[in-house]
Design an enzyme around this catalytic site. Structure first.
Site, PDB file in Angstrom:
ATOM      1  N   ASN A 115      11.854  -9.315 -63.810  1.00  0.00           N
ATOM      2  CA  ASN A 115      10.716  -9.204 -64.728  1.00  0.00           C
ATOM      3  C   ASN A 115      10.881  -7.949 -65.572  1.00  0.00           C
ATOM      4  O   ASN A 115      11.490  -6.971 -65.137  1.00  0.00           O
ATOM      5  CB  ASN A 115       9.409  -9.101 -63.931  1.00  0.00           C
ATOM      6  CG  ASN A 115       8.184  -9.057 -64.842  1.00  0.00           C
ATOM      7  OD1 ASN A 115       8.114  -9.775 -65.849  1.00  0.00           O
ATOM      8  ND2 ASN A 115       7.213  -8.223 -64.509  1.00  0.00           N
ATOM      9  N   HIS A 117       8.462  -5.202 -67.745  1.00  0.00           N
ATOM     10  CA  HIS A 117       7.066  -4.797 -67.857  1.00  0.00           C
ATOM     11  C   HIS A 117       6.979  -3.591 -68.796  1.00  0.00           C
ATOM     12  O   HIS A 117       7.785  -2.668 -68.690  1.00  0.00           O
ATOM     13  CB  HIS A 117       6.513  -4.434 -66.471  1.00  0.00           C
ATOM     14  CG  HIS A 117       5.068  -4.069 -66.497  1.00  0.00           C
ATOM     15  ND1 HIS A 117       4.070  -5.017 -66.637  1.00  0.00           N
ATOM     16  CD2 HIS A 117       4.450  -2.868 -66.440  1.00  0.00           C
ATOM     17  CE1 HIS A 117       2.900  -4.403 -66.648  1.00  0.00           C
ATOM     18  NE2 HIS A 117       3.100  -3.099 -66.533  1.00  0.00           N
ATOM     19  N   SER A 144      10.067  -1.154 -67.830  1.00  0.00           N
ATOM     20  CA  SER A 144      10.708  -1.208 -66.508  1.00  0.00           C
ATOM     21  C   SER A 144      11.192  -2.628 -66.271  1.00  0.00           C
ATOM     22  O   SER A 144      10.458  -3.589 -66.528  1.00  0.00           O
ATOM     23  CB  SER A 144       9.716  -0.865 -65.396  1.00  0.00           C
ATOM     24  OG  SER A 144       9.116   0.386 -65.619  1.00  0.00           O
ATOM     25  N   ASP A 153       4.007  -6.591 -60.329  1.00  0.00           N
ATOM     26  CA  ASP A 153       4.771  -5.553 -61.041  1.00  0.00           C
ATOM     27  C   ASP A 153       5.282  -4.482 -60.076  1.00  0.00           C
ATOM     28  O   ASP A 153       5.415  -3.308 -60.439  1.00  0.00           O
ATOM     29  CB  ASP A 153       3.917  -4.903 -62.149  1.00  0.00           C
ATOM     30  CG  ASP A 153       3.511  -5.909 -63.221  1.00  0.00           C
ATOM     31  OD1 ASP A 153       4.308  -6.820 -63.507  1.00  0.00           O
ATOM     32  OD2 ASP A 153       2.394  -5.796 -63.752  1.00  0.00           O
TER      33      ASP A 153
HETATM   34  C1  GAR Z   1       7.110  -7.623 -73.503  1.00  0.00           C
HETATM   35  O1  GAR Z   1       6.728  -6.386 -74.046  1.00  0.00           O
HETATM   36  C2  GAR Z   1       7.099  -7.542 -71.994  1.00  0.00           C
HETATM   37  O2  GAR Z   1       7.421  -6.263 -71.508  1.00  0.00           O
HETATM   38  C3  GAR Z   1       5.679  -7.887 -71.673  1.00  0.00           C
HETATM   39  O3  GAR Z   1       5.345  -8.907 -72.571  1.00  0.00           O
HETATM   40  C4  GAR Z   1       6.071  -8.696 -73.785  1.00  0.00           C
HETATM   41  C5  GAR Z   1       6.691 -10.009 -74.188  1.00  0.00           C
HETATM   42  O4  GAR Z   1       7.208  -9.916 -75.488  1.00  0.00           O
HETATM   43  N1  GAR Z   1       5.540  -8.327 -70.320  1.00  0.00           N
HETATM   44  C6  GAR Z   1       4.445  -8.114 -69.600  1.00  0.00           C
HETATM   45  O5  GAR Z   1       3.458  -7.562 -70.026  1.00  0.00           O
HETATM   46  C7  GAR Z   1       4.513  -8.626 -68.174  1.00  0.00           C
HETATM   47  N2  GAR Z   1       3.568  -7.975 -67.341  1.00  0.00           N
HETATM   48  P1  GAR Z   1       8.139 -11.068 -76.057  1.00  0.00           P
HETATM   49  O6  GAR Z   1       7.396 -12.391 -75.863  1.00  0.00           O
HETATM   50  O7  GAR Z   1       8.282 -10.733 -77.513  1.00  0.00           O
HETATM   51  O8  GAR Z   1       9.432 -11.032 -75.306  1.00  0.00           O
END
Ligand code: GAR
Length: 220
Positions: A115, A117, A144, A153
């Site tokens: 994952n 985050h 992370s 997480d």
């Molecule tokens: C990313 O910033 C990722 O870190 C976050 O969602 C975004 C997805 O962007 N993930 C979380 O918040 C998970 N807890 P994307 O759809 O443009 O890849």
């Protein structure tokens, strides 16, 4: 004299909920053979998101599994697990997948699910990470990448990338700065996994047979 066996290309499923910038970075990295793997399936819990278009344009199979169809989490996750099993997936990559997965599902992919985050975990698990960093007066943020365990997480951290927070920042600007780090960091970690250099053992991430510290690779 026989040549050493090459590592077979891994089969990846990417789970998304939205824009898919991380998915795109992974697609590009596979297409350029930076990662020795094929993304065989992209699953979204939301229909009509940009990430699904990106996958379709790359010729990758897509599926939408909507929460409304499976009110019970266990049923949702069983449908997801059945689909991934059909594709003989070696690695599950969560790339902005905004659903909590059940313990059964997490156990099925123990050591085979990653994952990303948008915070420097263990700070700010969950949502609104950038606003929370701003509200606390933090001077830095980041992303992370970790193995997934059934703690939200909370699995062993593999790599963190840091960015500064400036005095006049807002959450959106920090999100963009963090995202630009995500797009290089996630392909690197997936590459390590696909080269059999990265494993989870004894509740730690190990790279090249060395346990990584609590903040993962290359942290201070
Ligand atoms: C990313 O910033 C990722 O870190 C976050 O969602 C975004 C997805 O962007 N993930 C979380 O918040 C998970 N807890 P994307 O759809 O443009 O890849």
């Amino acid at each position: 004299m026989s040549l050493p066996n090459p590592i077979p290309s891994k089969r990846i499923a990417v789970l998304i909920s939205g824009f898919g910038s991380n998915l795109q970075a992974l697609i590009d990295a596979c297409n350029h053979c930076y990662i020795n793997a094929e993304i065989v399936l992209v699953v979204s819990n939301k229909a009509r998101v940009k990430g699904l278009t990106r996958a379709a344009e790359a010729g990758i199979d897509t599926a939408v599994i909507r929460a409304q169809e499976y009110p019970e989490r266990i049923d949702y996750d069983r449908a997801l697990a059945d689909l991934l099993a059909d594709y003989s997936v070696d690695l599950v990559v969560l790339a902005g997948f905004m659903r909590i997965l059940s313990t059964d599902f997490v156990n099925t992919y123990h050591g085979r699910m990653l994952n990303i985050h948008p915070s420097l975990l263990p700070k700010y698990p969950g949502l609104n990470t950038h606003q929370r960093a701003l509200d606390n007066g933090d001077k830095e943020s980041g992303c992370s990448i970790h193995f997934v365990t059934d703690e939200l997480d909370g699995g062993p951290i593999i790599l963190q990338a840091k960015v500064p927070i400036f005095a006049d920042d807002d959450a959106e600007r920090i999100a963009q700065r963090v995202n630009s780090q995500e797009l290089t960091s996630y392909p690197l970690v997936v590459k390590w996994f696909c080269e059999n250099r990265l494993i989870m053992r004894d509740k730690k991430a190990w790279l090249d047979n060395h346990p990584l510290g609590p903040n993962g690779y290359a942290a201070e």
